[in-house]
Structures are given as C-alpha cells and as structure tokens.
Design a protein around this motif. Structure first.
Motif, PDB file in Angstrom:
ATOM      1  N   ILE A  35      -7.590  -4.838   2.693  1.00 39.12           N
ATOM      2  CA  ILE A  35      -6.565  -5.667   3.316  1.00 39.12           C
ATOM      3  C   ILE A  35      -5.478  -4.797   3.926  1.00 39.12           C
ATOM      4  O   ILE A  35      -5.022  -5.018   5.056  1.00 39.12           O
ATOM      5  CB  ILE A  35      -5.956  -6.635   2.288  1.00 39.12           C
ATOM      6  CG1 ILE A  35      -6.966  -7.729   1.926  1.00 39.12           C
ATOM      7  CG2 ILE A  35      -4.669  -7.265   2.818  1.00 39.12           C
ATOM      8  CD1 ILE A  35      -7.285  -8.677   3.054  1.00 39.12           C
ATOM      9  N   LYS A  36      -5.036  -3.782   3.192  1.00 41.05           N
ATOM     10  CA  LYS A  36      -3.919  -2.941   3.656  1.00 41.05           C
ATOM     11  C   LYS A  36      -4.311  -2.092   4.858  1.00 41.05           C
ATOM     12  O   LYS A  36      -3.456  -1.719   5.652  1.00 41.05           O
ATOM     13  CB  LYS A  36      -3.437  -2.049   2.518  1.00 41.05           C
ATOM     14  CG  LYS A  36      -2.673  -2.803   1.446  1.00 41.05           C
ATOM     15  CD  LYS A  36      -2.145  -1.848   0.405  1.00 41.05           C
ATOM     16  CE  LYS A  36      -1.316  -2.596  -0.631  1.00 41.05           C
ATOM     17  NZ  LYS A  36      -0.769  -1.717  -1.647  1.00 41.05           N
ATOM     18  N   THR A  37      -5.576  -1.723   4.989  1.00 38.69           N
ATOM     19  CA  THR A  37      -6.001  -0.873   6.098  1.00 38.69           C
ATOM     20  C   THR A  37      -6.608  -1.667   7.240  1.00 38.69           C
ATOM     21  O   THR A  37      -7.090  -1.097   8.198  1.00 38.69           O
ATOM     22  CB  THR A  37      -7.031   0.165   5.614  1.00 38.69           C
ATOM     23  OG1 THR A  37      -8.134  -0.522   5.009  1.00 38.69           O
ATOM     24  CG2 THR A  37      -6.420   1.108   4.613  1.00 38.69           C
ATOM     25  N   GLN A  38      -6.586  -3.007   7.131  1.00 38.75           N
ATOM     26  CA  GLN A  38      -7.158  -3.860   8.167  1.00 38.75           C
ATOM     27  C   GLN A  38      -8.644  -3.601   8.368  1.00 38.75           C
ATOM     28  O   GLN A  38      -9.189  -3.863   9.434  1.00 38.75           O
ATOM     29  CB  GLN A  38      -6.421  -3.636   9.511  1.00 38.75           C
ATOM     30  CG  GLN A  38      -4.962  -4.001   9.464  1.00 38.75           C
ATOM     31  CD  GLN A  38      -4.757  -5.481   9.245  1.00 38.75           C
ATOM     32  OE1 GLN A  38      -5.260  -6.298   9.988  1.00 38.75           O
ATOM     33  NE2 GLN A  38      -4.031  -5.834   8.217  1.00 38.75           N
ATOM     34  N   SER A 189       2.396   7.071  14.772  1.00 40.68           N
ATOM     35  CA  SER A 189       1.586   5.857  14.765  1.00 40.68           C
ATOM     36  C   SER A 189       0.438   5.951  15.758  1.00 40.68           C
ATOM     37  O   SER A 189       0.557   6.546  16.833  1.00 40.68           O
ATOM     38  CB  SER A 189       2.458   4.640  15.108  1.00 40.68           C
ATOM     39  OG  SER A 189       1.671   3.484  15.239  1.00 40.68           O
ATOM     40  N   GLU A 190      -0.687   5.335  15.389  1.00 39.43           N
ATOM     41  CA  GLU A 190      -1.835   5.252  16.281  1.00 39.43           C
ATOM     42  C   GLU A 190      -1.808   3.974  17.112  1.00 39.43           C
ATOM     43  O   GLU A 190      -2.693   3.761  17.945  1.00 39.43           O
ATOM     44  CB  GLU A 190      -3.128   5.299  15.459  1.00 39.43           C
ATOM     45  CG  GLU A 190      -3.316   6.610  14.713  1.00 39.43           C
ATOM     46  CD  GLU A 190      -4.544   6.590  13.817  1.00 39.43           C
ATOM     47  OE1 GLU A 190      -5.167   5.509  13.713  1.00 39.43           O
ATOM     48  OE2 GLU A 190      -4.872   7.631  13.253  1.00 39.43           O
ATOM     49  N   GLY A 207       3.782   5.322  11.719  1.00 35.39           N
ATOM     50  CA  GLY A 207       2.617   6.121  11.338  1.00 35.39           C
ATOM     51  C   GLY A 207       2.536   6.340   9.838  1.00 35.39           C
ATOM     52  O   GLY A 207       1.460   6.246   9.228  1.00 35.39           O
ATOM     53  N   MET A 208       3.686   6.613   9.207  1.00 31.43           N
ATOM     54  CA  MET A 208       3.703   6.817   7.757  1.00 31.43           C
ATOM     55  C   MET A 208       3.343   5.526   7.032  1.00 31.43           C
ATOM     56  O   MET A 208       2.638   5.540   6.022  1.00 31.43           O
ATOM     57  CB  MET A 208       5.095   7.286   7.327  1.00 31.43           C
ATOM     58  CG  MET A 208       5.219   7.743   5.878  1.00 31.43           C
ATOM     59  SD  MET A 208       4.433   9.340   5.559  1.00 31.43           S
ATOM     60  CE  MET A 208       2.876   8.874   4.833  1.00 31.43           C
ATOM     61  N   SER A 209       3.816   4.392   7.556  1.00 30.33           N
ATOM     62  CA  SER A 209       3.523   3.105   6.911  1.00 30.33           C
ATOM     63  C   SER A 209       2.069   2.692   7.113  1.00 30.33           C
ATOM     64  O   SER A 209       1.532   1.902   6.338  1.00 30.33           O
ATOM     65  CB  SER A 209       4.457   2.015   7.453  1.00 30.33           C
ATOM     66  OG  SER A 209       4.131   1.668   8.777  1.00 30.33           O
ATOM     67  N   GLU A 210       1.421   3.219   8.160  1.00 31.27           N
ATOM     68  CA  GLU A 210       0.004   2.922   8.388  1.00 31.27           C
ATOM     69  C   GLU A 210      -0.894   3.718   7.450  1.00 31.27           C
ATOM     70  O   GLU A 210      -1.959   3.242   7.051  1.00 31.27           O
ATOM     71  CB  GLU A 210      -0.372   3.231   9.840  1.00 31.27           C
ATOM     72  CG  GLU A 210       0.240   2.295  10.864  1.00 31.27           C
ATOM     73  CD  GLU A 210       0.138   2.822  12.277  1.00 31.27           C
ATOM     74  OE1 GLU A 210       0.666   2.167  13.182  1.00 31.27           O
ATOM     75  OE2 GLU A 210      -0.462   3.911  12.481  1.00 31.27           O
ATOM     76  N   GLN A 211      -0.467   4.915   7.102  1.00 26.68           N
ATOM     77  CA  GLN A 211      -1.323   5.793   6.306  1.00 26.68           C
ATOM     78  C   GLN A 211      -0.957   5.809   4.828  1.00 26.68           C
ATOM     79  O   GLN A 211      -1.573   6.546   4.052  1.00 26.68           O
ATOM     80  CB  GLN A 211      -1.274   7.219   6.874  1.00 26.68           C
ATOM     81  CG  GLN A 211      -1.837   7.311   8.280  1.00 26.68           C
ATOM     82  CD  GLN A 211      -2.057   8.747   8.721  1.00 26.68           C
ATOM     83  OE1 GLN A 211      -2.106   9.667   7.918  1.00 26.68           O
ATOM     84  NE2 GLN A 211      -2.198   8.949  10.015  1.00 26.68           N
ATOM     85  N   SER A 212       0.031   5.039   4.428  1.00 28.60           N
ATOM     86  CA  SER A 212       0.405   4.961   3.017  1.00 28.60           C
ATOM     87  C   SER A 212       1.058   3.614   2.765  1.00 28.60           C
ATOM     88  O   SER A 212       1.250   2.827   3.689  1.00 28.60           O
ATOM     89  CB  SER A 212       1.381   6.096   2.650  1.00 28.60           C
ATOM     90  OG  SER A 212       2.676   5.828   3.176  1.00 28.60           O
ATOM     91  N   ASP A 213       1.402   3.358   1.511  1.00 24.16           N
ATOM     92  CA  ASP A 213       2.104   2.111   1.195  1.00 24.16           C
ATOM     93  C   ASP A 213       3.610   2.330   1.070  1.00 24.16           C
ATOM     94  O   ASP A 213       4.320   1.489   0.529  1.00 24.16           O
ATOM     95  CB  ASP A 213       1.552   1.496  -0.095  1.00 24.16           C
ATOM     96  CG  ASP A 213       1.822   2.384  -1.317  1.00 24.16           C
ATOM     97  OD1 ASP A 213       2.198   3.555  -1.129  1.00 24.16           O
ATOM     98  OD2 ASP A 213       1.661   1.906  -2.451  1.00 24.16           O
ATOM     99  N   ALA A 214       4.093   3.464   1.586  1.00 22.04           N
ATOM    100  CA  ALA A 214       5.521   3.789   1.503  1.00 22.04           C
ATOM    101  C   ALA A 214       6.352   2.829   2.354  1.00 22.04           C
ATOM    102  O   ALA A 214       5.869   2.214   3.310  1.00 22.04           O
ATOM    103  CB  ALA A 214       5.759   5.226   1.964  1.00 22.04           C
ATOM    104  N   SER A 227      16.443   0.105  10.566  1.00 21.95           N
ATOM    105  CA  SER A 227      15.178  -0.617  10.510  1.00 21.95           C
ATOM    106  C   SER A 227      14.375  -0.187   9.297  1.00 21.95           C
ATOM    107  O   SER A 227      14.645   0.855   8.687  1.00 21.95           O
ATOM    108  CB  SER A 227      14.357  -0.367  11.786  1.00 21.95           C
ATOM    109  OG  SER A 227      15.136  -0.559  12.946  1.00 21.95           O
ATOM    110  N   LEU A 228      13.371  -0.987   8.954  1.00 17.80           N
ATOM    111  CA  LEU A 228      12.445  -0.682   7.873  1.00 17.80           C
ATOM    112  C   LEU A 228      11.017  -0.779   8.398  1.00 17.80           C
ATOM    113  O   LEU A 228      10.677  -1.713   9.126  1.00 17.80           O
ATOM    114  CB  LEU A 228      12.612  -1.646   6.699  1.00 17.80           C
ATOM    115  CG  LEU A 228      13.880  -1.537   5.860  1.00 17.80           C
ATOM    116  CD1 LEU A 228      13.905  -2.641   4.803  1.00 17.80           C
ATOM    117  CD2 LEU A 228      13.984  -0.173   5.189  1.00 17.80           C
ATOM    118  N   ALA A 229      10.177   0.179   8.015  1.00 19.42           N
ATOM    119  CA  ALA A 229       8.754   0.153   8.368  1.00 19.42           C
ATOM    120  C   ALA A 229       7.931   0.060   7.089  1.00 19.42           C
ATOM    121  O   ALA A 229       8.186   0.788   6.129  1.00 19.42           O
ATOM    122  CB  ALA A 229       8.372   1.409   9.150  1.00 19.42           C
ATOM    123  N   VAL A 230       6.948  -0.848   7.088  1.00 19.90           N
ATOM    124  CA  VAL A 230       6.073  -1.007   5.926  1.00 19.90           C
ATOM    125  C   VAL A 230       4.786  -1.676   6.373  1.00 19.90           C
ATOM    126  O   VAL A 230       4.801  -2.599   7.187  1.00 19.90           O
ATOM    127  CB  VAL A 230       6.769  -1.834   4.813  1.00 19.90           C
ATOM    128  CG1 VAL A 230       7.121  -3.223   5.298  1.00 19.90           C
ATOM    129  CG2 VAL A 230       5.898  -1.930   3.574  1.00 19.90           C
TER     130      VAL A 230
END
Length: 285
Positions: A35-38, A189-190, A207-214, A227-230
């Motif tokens: 789910i998290k990685t689509q 980000s990709e 990009g960091m939010s795409e490759q981790s759950d941070a 802003s916040l990215a997640v």
C-alpha cells in the motif's frame, strides 16, 4: 524424560497458533508495504493474469491457455519493468528494516522547539529541511551528513540553517529525541508532474517521503511557507498550529504501526491536484 515430553506436547498444541499468527503478521506487513509503495497495481496485474489462466484452464479454452502459457513469462517481466520503481522501493524498505525497526518520537516540548525554529526561519526567508524518521532506519541518509547528536533547541536549529553555513543546504535528521545529523543529502522525487515553483528542498522532501515512512518538514527560502511531506504527499503552506497538530498525529501513528495515504486528510487551507502516479501534491489556494 517426562518434562521434555510435556514440553513437546505443549508445543504440538500451540504450534498451529504460532504458525497462523506469524503468517498473518507477515501477510499484514506485506500488504502494508504494498500500500505504501503503490505496488498494489503490480499485484492486481499478476492476479488478473492468473484469473484469465484459471478461466482458460477450467473452461478448457486451449487456444487462450496456449497463448497465456507462451506470453505469461514475458508479461510478468514486462510488469516488473513497468513497476521497477515500486519494486525498488519495496526492497529499499525491506533492507532498511521497516518490518521490525522501532523508533521513538520527539516529546511535545521538542516538537515545539522545532516549530519555533521553523517560524523564525520562515520569517527570515531561510530554507530548512527537517526529517523525522518513524519505523524505517535512515542510517544511510545520516551518513551523508555530519553527525551532531545534540539536544533539540530552536536556537541550535536556526544556527544550523544559517545562511552560507556549511550545513545550510542539507537536511537535518531528528531521531530518538535528539538532532542526530545535519547537512544530509536526500533523494529527489521521481514524480514528473510537480509544481514548477517547487525548488530542490520540496523535491527532496517528496523524494524522502517516497522512499521511507519519514515525515519531512520544509521551510521555503523563496516564500517562507512551512510544509510537511509524508507518503509521497506534500502539505503546503501550513500554519504553525497545523504543523504541530499534523506532526504529532503522524509521528504517533508511525510509532503505533504506520498510516495509509487514504487516512491522511488535507488541511483546510490546501487543495489537492492528482498527478500521474496517483499521489497528491497539495498546493496553496
């Protein structure tokens, strides 16, 4: 020996329970990761092929069965190529130990210090990137910067993001209630359809939010927006109160076992625009 026989008997009784519990845990974690990685689309594609093959086998559709037998391996390879970015994210998360890595969140007072620093930086139009890891270990990211291991304070954060400072352009990582590292490099980000006005910081946070759950806090150097990215989403131009509420919510959920994209609501002062890969980027009205 009698006690060994008793232990064996007890184990034989609880073994099916342990077996089912471990299998259920692994299936749940695998689903959560997909789910998290689509990558659910990858599973749907494979399931659709299997369904067609099953129908052809049951109805004895020899031509369709022969065609799927010939094309099946090639189709699986094609699906793997198309979804290569998602497969890479899955293996990255597995390699970073998402399944079992525990992580402690900052205390309320420490979050307030970070938000106070973000307000100061926003007023002074000084950019900042602050990463809050949750369950995934970000050791490889911290190794790209300078180890700090310092107490969280607004004055230290403001000093680190001082103009022309050696750590100004990198990201800060806050882990286990301390400033673990600064000047870290984040992956860009990709996503292709990103608002052109977003600079490198916003692209790095996504990009960091795409490759981790941070969860990543961003202060724009151009506009001062916080802003916040997640989970591949950017919540743009939030008020300090919104940042504090959202950060606390996200970090609490991350420690308790993660959060799906569907459960994350957009703030009142933001609207969503859907992009090609199904993720949302929130931009100001």
């Amino acid at each position: 020996m009698e006690w060994l026989q008793r232990l064996k008997t007890i184990y034989d009784i609880i073994r099916p329970v342990v077996d089912i519990a471990l299998l259920a845990f692994l299936l749940y974690k695998a689903y959560d990761l997909l789910i998290k990685t689509q990558a659910v689309q990858l599973v749907k594609g494979a399931g659709l092929l299997a369904l067609f093959y099953g129908i052809a086998y049951l109805l004895k559709l020899s031509t369709l069965q022969w065609l799927l037998t010939i094309l099946g391996p090639g189709l699986f390879i094609a699906i793997a190529i198309v979804f290569q970015p998602e497969l890479r994210k899955i293996f990255i998360r597995l390699g970073q130990g998402e399944l079992f890595h525990p992580d402690s969140k900052p205390r309320i007072g420490q979050l307030e210090a970070v938000i106070t620093a973000a307000e100061i930086l926003s007023q002074q139009r000084r950019g900042a990137l602050v990463v809050f890891p949750r369950r995934i270990n970000l050791k490889s990211i911290m190794e790209t910067g300078t180890r700090i291991n310092g107490e969280i304070s607004s004055s230290l954060i403001v000093a680190i993001f001082e103009f022309d400072g050696p750590l100004h352009d990198g990201a800060m990582v806050i882990q286990n209630g301390r400033i673990a590292a600064a000047g870290c490099f984040l992956p860009l980000s990709e996503q292709q359809d990103i608002r052109k006005s977003f600079g490198t910081r916003h692209r790095a946070s996504l990009g960091m939010s795409e490759q981790s759950d941070a969860v990543i806090l961003v202060v724009s150097e151009e506009t001062g927006a916080i802003s916040l990215a997640v989970d591949g989403k950017l919540y743009y131009d939030l008020s300090p109160l919104e940042v504090q509420r959202k950060l606390k919510e996200l970090l609490d959920r991350g420690v308790r076992g993660g959060e799906s994209e569907q459960t994350t609501a957009a703030p009142d002062n933001a609207v969503g625009s859907t992009i090609d890969d199904g993720k949302d980027v929130f931009v100001e009205r």
